[in-house]
Motif scaffolding. Structure first.
Motif, mmCIF file in Angstrom:
data_model
loop_
_atom_site.group_PDB
_atom_site.id
_atom_site.type_symbol
_atom_site.label_atom_id
_atom_site.label_comp_id
_atom_site.label_asym_id
_atom_site.label_seq_id
_atom_site.Cartn_x
_atom_site.Cartn_y
_atom_site.Cartn_z
ATOM 1 N N TRP A 34 -16.245 -6.211 14.162
ATOM 2 C CA TRP A 34 -15.365 -7.082 14.939
ATOM 3 C C TRP A 34 -15.312 -6.709 16.421
ATOM 4 C CZ3 TRP A 34 -11.413 -6.279 10.538
ATOM 5 C CH2 TRP A 34 -11.669 -7.188 9.511
ATOM 6 N N LYS A 35 -15.874 -5.563 16.779
ATOM 7 C CA LYS A 35 -15.870 -5.073 18.162
ATOM 8 C C LYS A 35 -14.456 -4.882 18.696
ATOM 9 C CE LYS A 35 -20.387 -6.841 19.317
ATOM 10 N NZ LYS A 35 -20.924 -7.769 18.404
ATOM 11 N N ARG A 36 -13.567 -4.468 17.786
ATOM 12 C CA ARG A 36 -12.181 -4.143 18.119
ATOM 13 C C ARG A 36 -11.625 -3.329 16.961
ATOM 14 N NH1 ARG A 36 -9.115 -6.670 14.517
ATOM 15 N NH2 ARG A 36 -9.688 -8.728 13.765
ATOM 16 N N PRO A 37 -10.574 -2.574 17.191
ATOM 17 C CA PRO A 37 -9.987 -1.810 16.078
ATOM 18 C C PRO A 37 -9.460 -2.740 14.983
ATOM 19 C CG PRO A 37 -9.179 -1.001 18.193
ATOM 20 C CD PRO A 37 -9.932 -2.278 18.473
ATOM 21 N N ALA A 38 -9.742 -2.388 13.758
ATOM 22 C CA ALA A 38 -9.195 -3.130 12.619
ATOM 23 C C ALA A 38 -7.703 -2.836 12.524
ATOM 24 C CB ALA A 38 -9.897 -2.717 11.337
ATOM 25 N N THR A 39 -6.936 -3.827 12.105
ATOM 26 C CA THR A 39 -5.494 -3.623 11.936
ATOM 27 C C THR A 39 -5.213 -3.022 10.567
ATOM 28 O OG1 THR A 39 -5.082 -5.790 10.949
ATOM 29 C CG2 THR A 39 -5.028 -5.647 13.382
ATOM 30 N N ARG A 40 -4.047 -2.443 10.414
ATOM 31 C CA ARG A 40 -3.612 -1.889 9.133
ATOM 32 C C ARG A 40 -3.661 -2.974 8.053
ATOM 33 N NH1 ARG A 40 -0.226 2.315 7.176
ATOM 34 N NH2 ARG A 40 -0.150 3.131 9.272
ATOM 35 N N GLU A 41 -3.205 -4.177 8.396
ATOM 36 C CA GLU A 41 -3.187 -5.285 7.432
ATOM 37 C C GLU A 41 -4.600 -5.666 7.002
ATOM 38 O OE1 GLU A 41 -1.509 -5.344 10.422
ATOM 39 O OE2 GLU A 41 0.466 -4.915 9.568
ATOM 40 N N GLU A 42 -5.529 -5.702 7.949
ATOM 41 C CA GLU A 42 -6.914 -6.034 7.617
ATOM 42 C C GLU A 42 -7.527 -4.978 6.695
ATOM 43 O OE1 GLU A 42 -8.167 -8.512 11.644
ATOM 44 O OE2 GLU A 42 -8.249 -6.307 11.655
ATOM 45 N N LEU A 43 -7.228 -3.716 6.970
ATOM 46 C CA LEU A 43 -7.746 -2.647 6.114
ATOM 47 C C LEU A 43 -7.132 -2.726 4.721
ATOM 48 C CD1 LEU A 43 -7.795 0.303 8.660
ATOM 49 C CD2 LEU A 43 -9.728 -1.075 7.856
ATOM 50 N N ASP A 44 -5.818 -2.959 4.646
ATOM 51 C CA ASP A 44 -5.159 -3.095 3.343
ATOM 52 C C ASP A 44 -5.791 -4.229 2.549
ATOM 53 O OD1 ASP A 44 -3.441 -1.022 3.993
ATOM 54 O OD2 ASP A 44 -1.747 -2.334 4.487
ATOM 55 N N GLU A 45 -6.019 -5.356 3.212
ATOM 56 C CA GLU A 45 -6.616 -6.514 2.540
ATOM 57 C C GLU A 45 -8.040 -6.203 2.074
ATOM 58 O OE1 GLU A 45 -8.038 -11.041 3.606
ATOM 59 O OE2 GLU A 45 -6.331 -10.209 4.705
ATOM 60 N N GLY A 46 -8.808 -5.521 2.917
ATOM 61 C CA GLY A 46 -10.181 -5.187 2.574
ATOM 62 C C GLY A 46 -10.302 -4.224 1.408
ATOM 63 N N LEU A 47 -9.318 -3.366 1.249
ATOM 64 C CA LEU A 47 -9.345 -2.385 0.158
ATOM 65 C C LEU A 47 -8.793 -2.945 -1.147
ATOM 66 C CD1 LEU A 47 -8.260 0.744 2.197
ATOM 67 C CD2 LEU A 47 -10.508 0.328 1.174
ATOM 68 N N THR A 48 -8.063 -4.040 -1.067
ATOM 69 C CA THR A 48 -7.484 -4.645 -2.264
ATOM 70 C C THR A 48 -8.549 -5.445 -2.999
ATOM 71 O OG1 THR A 48 -5.327 -4.788 -1.207
ATOM 72 C CG2 THR A 48 -5.686 -6.194 -3.124
ATOM 73 N N GLY A 49 -8.757 -5.094 -4.253
ATOM 74 C CA GLY A 49 -9.714 -5.832 -5.066
ATOM 75 C C GLY A 49 -11.151 -5.708 -4.610
ATOM 76 N N ASP A 50 -11.511 -4.563 -4.019
ATOM 77 C CA ASP A 50 -12.876 -4.397 -3.495
ATOM 78 C C ASP A 50 -13.878 -3.916 -4.545
ATOM 79 O OD1 ASP A 50 -12.123 -1.739 -3.776
ATOM 80 O OD2 ASP A 50 -12.783 -1.141 -1.775
ATOM 81 N N GLY A 51 -13.436 -3.765 -5.789
ATOM 82 C CA GLY A 51 -14.333 -3.354 -6.863
ATOM 83 C C GLY A 51 -14.564 -1.863 -6.967
ATOM 84 N N ALA A 52 -13.876 -1.083 -6.169
ATOM 85 C CA ALA A 52 -14.091 0.366 -6.178
ATOM 86 C C ALA A 52 -13.764 0.992 -7.534
ATOM 87 C CB ALA A 52 -13.268 1.030 -5.085
ATOM 88 N N GLU A 53 -12.933 0.332 -8.328
ATOM 89 C CA GLU A 53 -12.588 0.881 -9.647
ATOM 90 C C GLU A 53 -13.807 0.969 -10.566
ATOM 91 O OE1 GLU A 53 -12.313 -3.504 -9.886
ATOM 92 O OE2 GLU A 53 -11.517 -2.056 -8.459
ATOM 93 N N LEU A 54 -14.889 0.270 -10.237
ATOM 94 C CA LEU A 54 -16.117 0.336 -11.037
ATOM 95 C C LEU A 54 -16.940 1.588 -10.739
ATOM 96 C CD1 LEU A 54 -17.231 -3.395 -10.755
ATOM 97 C CD2 LEU A 54 -16.115 -2.276 -12.707
ATOM 98 N N LEU A 55 -16.545 2.325 -9.717
ATOM 99 C CA LEU A 55 -17.303 3.524 -9.318
ATOM 100 C C LEU A 55 -16.879 4.735 -10.134
ATOM 101 C CD1 LEU A 55 -17.367 2.985 -5.455
ATOM 102 C CD2 LEU A 55 -19.123 2.397 -7.147
ATOM 103 N N THR A 56 -16.921 4.567 -11.426
ATOM 104 C CA THR A 56 -16.623 5.638 -12.370
ATOM 105 C C THR A 56 -17.502 5.412 -13.602
ATOM 106 O OG1 THR A 56 -14.840 6.795 -13.528
ATOM 107 C CG2 THR A 56 -14.671 4.413 -13.421
ATOM 108 N N PRO A 57 -17.958 6.491 -14.254
ATOM 109 C CA PRO A 57 -18.814 6.296 -15.431
ATOM 110 C C PRO A 57 -18.110 5.428 -16.478
ATOM 111 C CG PRO A 57 -18.862 8.585 -14.726
ATOM 112 C CD PRO A 57 -17.789 7.895 -13.926
ATOM 113 N N PRO A 58 -18.809 4.578 -17.155
ATOM 114 C CA PRO A 58 -20.272 4.462 -17.207
ATOM 115 C C PRO A 58 -20.860 3.463 -16.209
ATOM 116 C CG PRO A 58 -19.332 3.088 -18.920
ATOM 117 C CD PRO A 58 -18.167 3.758 -18.201
ATOM 118 N N THR A 59 -20.030 2.819 -15.385
ATOM 119 C CA THR A 59 -20.535 1.778 -14.480
ATOM 120 C C THR A 59 -20.911 2.288 -13.093
ATOM 121 O OG1 THR A 59 -18.254 1.209 -13.885
ATOM 122 C CG2 THR A 59 -19.282 -0.090 -15.631
ATOM 123 N N GLY A 60 -20.510 3.483 -12.762
ATOM 124 C CA GLY A 60 -20.819 4.007 -11.443
ATOM 125 C C GLY A 60 -20.273 5.407 -11.250
ATOM 126 N N GLN A 61 -20.305 5.861 -9.993
ATOM 127 C CA GLN A 61 -19.774 7.181 -9.643
ATOM 128 C C GLN A 61 -19.403 7.178 -8.167
ATOM 129 O OE1 GLN A 61 -18.030 9.766 -10.513
ATOM 130 N NE2 GLN A 61 -19.588 10.547 -11.911
#
Length: 126
Positions: A34-61
């Motif tokens: 974005w060529k500017r600092p991300a806001t707290r709200e944008e980061l919160d939104e980006g981390l919500t439902g990003d699929g990171a929970e799949l990064l654990t065996p057997p689907t990931g790490q």
């Protein structure tokens, strides 16, 4: 001369160190895009439902990289099918770049992918 060491450990994405590193990763990527600092709200939104929970065996790490015990970076592998893994969320905090951690982290992530059964790795460039 003291040898500085890197360690890499599997860690759930919700631990305090892993969550802070994921947030720093997203902040770094989004702010450059974005060529500017991300806001707290944008980061919160980006981390919500990003699929990171799949990064654990057997689907990931998910790995947390530490330099001399300090959380310095992270990375994940996600199985896409029975023999293909995606490299994702690879990040080193700026203060720890140039210290040999990136190559070591990538090598460890490749080992983790092989351990999950992957024979090929693809890169997620967002």
């Amino acid at each position: 001369m003291t040898l500085m060491t890197w360690t890499f450990s599997p860690e759930h994405v919700g631990t305090p160190d892993a969550a802070a590193l994921r947030r720093d990763y997203l902040d770094d990527v989004a702010s450059r895009y974005w060529k500017r600092p991300a806001t707290r709200e944008e980061l919160d939104e980006g981390l919500t439902g990003d699929g990171a929970e799949l990064l654990t065996p057997p689907t990931g790490q998910f790995l947390v990289a530490r330099y001399e015990g300090k959380p310095a970076g992270c990375g994940g592998v996600l199985l896409l099918d029975e023999d293909r893994a995606e490299l994702t969320r690879v990040f080193l905090r700026h203060a720890f770049r140039g210290l040999g951690g990136a190559g070591a982290l990538l090598a460890r992530l490749e080992d983790e992918a092989r351990g999950l059964g992957a024979r090929r790795m693809v890169l997620n460039t967002r």
